[in-house]
Design an enzyme around this catalytic site. Structure first.
Site, PDB file in Angstrom:
ATOM      1  N   ASP A  12      30.358  44.963  41.085  1.00 26.35           N
ATOM      2  CA  ASP A  12      30.704  46.387  40.881  1.00 26.35           C
ATOM      3  C   ASP A  12      31.886  46.831  41.741  1.00 26.35           C
ATOM      4  O   ASP A  12      32.030  48.017  42.044  1.00 26.35           O
ATOM      5  CB  ASP A  12      29.494  47.295  41.181  1.00 26.35           C
ATOM      6  N   LYS A  15      36.558  45.158  39.429  1.00 26.59           N
ATOM      7  CA  LYS A  15      37.423  44.035  39.040  1.00 26.59           C
ATOM      8  C   LYS A  15      38.102  44.254  37.689  1.00 26.59           C
ATOM      9  O   LYS A  15      39.226  43.811  37.472  1.00 26.59           O
ATOM     10  CB  LYS A  15      36.601  42.740  39.004  1.00 26.59           C
ATOM     11  N   GLY A  39      29.793  43.989  33.947  1.00 28.17           N
ATOM     12  CA  GLY A  39      30.240  45.219  33.315  1.00 28.17           C
ATOM     13  C   GLY A  39      31.570  45.632  33.902  1.00 28.17           C
ATOM     14  O   GLY A  39      31.625  46.185  35.003  1.00 28.17           O
ATOM     15  N   HIS A  40      32.667  45.305  33.205  1.00 26.22           N
ATOM     16  CA  HIS A  40      34.003  45.602  33.720  1.00 26.22           C
ATOM     17  C   HIS A  40      34.547  46.829  32.991  1.00 26.22           C
ATOM     18  O   HIS A  40      34.790  46.796  31.792  1.00 26.22           O
ATOM     19  CB  HIS A  40      34.917  44.387  33.547  1.00 26.22           C
ATOM     20  N   GLN A 223      30.411  39.533  38.567  1.00 26.29           N
ATOM     21  CA  GLN A 223      29.537  39.741  39.730  1.00 26.29           C
ATOM     22  C   GLN A 223      30.364  39.688  41.031  1.00 26.29           C
ATOM     23  O   GLN A 223      31.520  40.061  41.026  1.00 26.29           O
ATOM     24  CB  GLN A 223      28.378  38.734  39.753  1.00 26.29           C
TER      25      GLN A 223
END
Length: 422
Positions: A12, A15, A39-40, A223
């Site tokens: 988180d 990135k 989740g980007h 991650q």
């Protein structure tokens, strides 16, 4: 050459935005590990529409780049199908710029069921799994049972699927799991048909051919380093190598191909789910960080635990990755604070230490803080280093001195233009 962007904390870190910022300088953007537990978040187009990518590389909105889902990724065809529909809605031609490695393992409906059953069985000891089937898929990979994307093109795929499904059913019965997953399977096989129509390639030859032709590759991690299966806060970790070592095995590139390793860290710390978090603030300050930073998981929606910057863990992450430069994100979240605290050491079972313990869950860890003056002004409007508050620069200088690795960019807002080179 290959440059790498990866997270230095518990994920988180932002990135997706950072990959999006650098993507125009590269020919190929390649995801090297993880799966739909990532989740980007990107803000796309003139309206800055929020898009969360879980499997497709974050360079997909840049014309002229090709994007590879590498063999180190575990792929959920259902999630991919939904993502493709979203991305295509912005006019992106995925037939032209998205490629998928044959050796990437498939997440089956029964992997998701196993993930849920195993997490439920842990009770109070649950690790905070996203329940996306990641762990069971990697277990089948290392157990030499898994099905891969390339298997979709073989006539025996459905037979092999049923065989593996039966093995999983025995395990599910052991857990006493009797939830009906028929709907999951219907979705899965519909998504499989669409997946077969994508550009399925030999990922290792694909990436090395581009390198041999002088193309520039950006490897995108998911991650964060503190969730690495080997070097993270075990057992509260993910199931893959999130560190720079995972680039070689996750894409099929040789170590000497790697040039820059850019690590991404928030200006403070967050974590989703269970597990050690030495600098966590379970008080009003932690709540304020969560509110100001909108700290809710991009994949799970769960509120993130928040705390001050942990330089012991950050230096450790820089060391194991060989980080050459750091991007500090969400610096603007600290705008409201008159004073900041920075962890510069631990007391581990009563003894001073500047090392991350082998087993953080079995040690009494007390963070040792150094107070740093806050800037207490709006930094989100700054567009160059000269305009940044002096106290923010002092904060960065302090961090640089401790890490021995330079912070070279500051992200001070969600927009693509809100990145300040130092």
């Amino acid at each position: 050459m290959v440059d790498v962007i990866l997270g230095l904390q518990w994920g988180d870190e932002g990135k997706g935005k950072i990959v999006d910022y650098f993507a125009s300088q590269y020919d190929v953007i390649a995801r090297f590990q993880g799966g739909p537990n990532a989740g980007h978040t990107l803000y796309v187009g003139p309206e800055k529409t929020k898009v969360v990518l879980h499997q497709i590389p974050s360079g997909v909105f840049h014309q002229g780049t090709v994007n590879l889902i590498g063999n180190g990724v575990v792929l959920d065809p259902i999630t991919l199908q939904r993502e493709c529909a979203t991305v295509s809605g912005f006019g992106v031609n995925l037939k032209k710029n998205l490629f998928i490695a044959q050796r990437a393992h498939l997440i089956l409906p029964t992997h998701r069921a196993l993930d849920k059953a195993a997490e439920l069985a842990k009770g109070a000891d649950k690790i905070g799994s996203t329940l996306k089937g990641i762990g069971p898929t990697y277990m089948d990979k290392t157990g030499r049972n898994g099905l891969r994307v390339g298997d979709l093109l073989h006539k025996d795929f459905e037979k092999d699927y049923q065989s593996l499904r039966q093995k999983h059913r025995v395990l599910l019965d052991h857990y006493g799991f009797n939830e009906d997953i028929t709907a999951w399977e219907e979705e899965f096989f519909a998504a499989i048909e669409e997946l077969r129509a994508h550009n399925i390639v030999s990922g290792e030859y694909f990436i090395n051919e581009h390198l041999s032709n002088g193309k520039k590759v950006l490897a995108e991690g998911a991650q964060g380093s503190m969730l690495d299966i080997d070097f993270g806060t075990f057992p509260f970790v993910t199931s893959s190598n999130t560190t720079s070592a995972g680039v070689c095995s996750g894409l099929g590139v040789a170590p000497q191909r790697i040039r820059e390793i850019i690590g991404v860290s928030k200006a403070y710390c967050t974590r989703v789910g269970g597990g050690p978090f030495p600098t966590e603030l379970e008080n009003e300050t932690g709540e304020e960080l969560r509110r100001l930073g909108s700290e809710f998981g991009a994949t799970t929606g769960r509120p993130r635990r928040c705390g001050w910057m942990d330089l012991v863990a950050l230096k450790y992450a820089c060391m194991i990755n060989g980080v050459t430069a750091v991007v500090m994100t969400k610096a603007d979240v600290l705008d409201a604070f008159e004073e900041l605290q920075v962890c510069t050491g631990y007391m581990v079972d009563g003894q001073p230490s500047e090392q991350v313990p082998f087993q953080m869950t079995r040690a009494a860890i007390e963070p040792q803080y150094r107070a740093v003056k806050g800037w207490n002004t709006d930094s989100s409007v700054c567009r160059d280093a000269a305009s940044l508050p002096a106290e923010m620069k002092a904060y960065v200088d302090f961090i640089n001195g401790y890490l021995g690795t330079p912070v070279r960019w500051i992200s001070n807002g969600p927009g693509r233009e809100q990145i300040v080179p130092l």
